[in-house]
Design an enzyme around this catalytic site. Structure first.
Site, PDB file in Angstrom:
ATOM      1  N   LYS A   1       3.131  39.728 -26.675  1.00 29.09           N
ATOM      2  CA  LYS A   1       2.051  39.659 -28.267  1.00 29.09           C
ATOM      3  C   LYS A   1       2.080  41.008 -28.359  1.00 29.09           C
ATOM      4  O   LYS A   1       0.823  41.418 -27.541  1.00 29.09           O
ATOM      5  CB  LYS A   1       1.979  38.539 -28.383  1.00 29.09           C
ATOM      6  CG  LYS A   1       1.245  38.378 -28.233  1.00 29.09           C
ATOM      7  CD  LYS A   1      -0.337  39.052 -28.458  1.00 29.09           C
ATOM      8  CE  LYS A   1      -1.588  38.747 -26.937  1.00 29.09           C
ATOM      9  NZ  LYS A   1      -2.771  39.567 -27.731  1.00 29.09           N
TER      10      LYS A   1
ATOM     11  N   ASP B   1      -3.555  31.769 -25.749  1.00 29.35           N
ATOM     12  CA  ASP B   1      -2.477  32.253 -26.607  1.00 29.35           C
ATOM     13  C   ASP B   1      -0.914  31.417 -26.908  1.00 29.35           C
ATOM     14  O   ASP B   1       0.094  31.811 -27.087  1.00 29.35           O
ATOM     15  CB  ASP B   1      -2.502  33.923 -26.055  1.00 29.35           C
ATOM     16  CG  ASP B   1      -3.149  34.575 -26.309  1.00 29.35           C
ATOM     17  OD1 ASP B   1      -3.401  34.822 -27.024  1.00 29.35           O
ATOM     18  OD2 ASP B   1      -3.630  35.677 -25.902  1.00 29.35           O
TER      19      ASP B   1
END
Length: 284
Positions: free
Chosen positions: A6, A132
């Site tokens: 990401k 995350d």
């Protein structure tokens, strides 16, 4: 299974919470740079990590190990598993490689062990592993709040190329947060970024990209600042650090510009990647 990295298009830190974590508000999206996670049944009741990368721990420090252990404990699974991780995402780079490996492990073991859990349930479990992990369970593009575990999905940004450049250093997220002075930093316009993404306005996305942690890491590691400057000089529409760093990413929409930025950085930095934005959520 693919475990994509990401990037943070916008990252703001609001305040320190009583529990010691920081309250964040950020926009994350997945990119087409991914580790490969394969799961194999074992006859004995143990968890085994297989990786040929010397920077990947093969014990309880590994987030994929923690994911398997958590599922075993929560659901009384008495089966063993070998987790093979082929790394393509750089380690300790601000790209959530370890978190994505854990998320892929949760999704994969859900199928392998027939647990029948929804992505929402897997994301809730993932929050116990790392901030995350919930985003990585879903993938796609999202606003993340809380300590990063509260996820609100938004549409994917317009298509573009992403150039990533990582210097040969590691950055301690803890050190970055310890050196963060919220009174003396520029806070990015996260809501503006969300609106720009929904409007598919590429130029506005580039103009509003921001990371409140960037100035801290750039001050601690001048080589990150140099990469950021070089990326802009070679023609990236925006250059920004992802997460707590040290990876810097740039966006371009045209192939000719991509080659110029990529080739320029290859002469300046060892680890350079050119990939596409994905921005779409995982299937169940």
């Amino acid at each position: 299974m693919k475990a994509p990295a990401k990037i943070n298009l916008s990252l703001d830190v609001l305040h320190k919470r009583p529990d010691g974590y920081h309250e964040v508000k950020m926009v994350m999206t997945t990119i087409d740079l991914a580790d490969r996670v394969e799961l194999m049944d074992l006859y004995c009741d143990k968890i085994q990590i297989i990786s040929h990368n010397r920077f990947v721990p093969d014990d309880e420090r590994n987030l994929a190990y923690q994911a398997a252990k958590l599922l075993k404990e929560k659901f009384g699974v008495r089966r063993g598993v070998a987790i093979s991780i082929t790394k393509c995402i750089p380690v300790a780079a601000g790209l959530a490689g370890g978190s994505s490996d854990a998320a892929a492990t949760l999704r994969g073991l859900n199928k392998l062990w027939g647990l029948g859990l929804s992505l929402d349930e897997l994301a809730e479990i993932g929050a116990e592993i790392g901030s995350d992990v919930p985003f990585c369970v879903y993938g796609g593009t999202a606003i993340a709040t809380g300590r990063g575990e509260k996820i609100e999905h938004i549409p994917a940004p317009p298509p573009s190329w992403v150039i990533l450049a990582k210097p040969t250093i590691g950055v301690s997220t803890g050190d970055v947060y310890r050196n963060l002075n919220l009174q003396s930093v520029d806070h990015p316009n996260v809501d503006g970024m969300v609106a720009a993404i929904k409007e598919k306005d590429y130029e506005k996305i580039c103009a509003l990209a921001g990371n409140v942690l960037e100035s801290v890491t750039l001050n601690m590691h001048p080589e990150v600042a140099q990469i950021k400057e070089q990326m802009k000089r070679f023609g990236a529409d925006v250059s920004l650090m992802s997460g707590s760093g040290p990876t810097v990413f740039g966006l371009v929409q045209h192939d000719s510009r991509l080659q110029r930025v990529y080739n320029g950085l290859r002469g300046f930095c060892e680890h350079v990647y050119a990939v596409r934005l994905i921005g779409e959520r995982h299937e169940q």
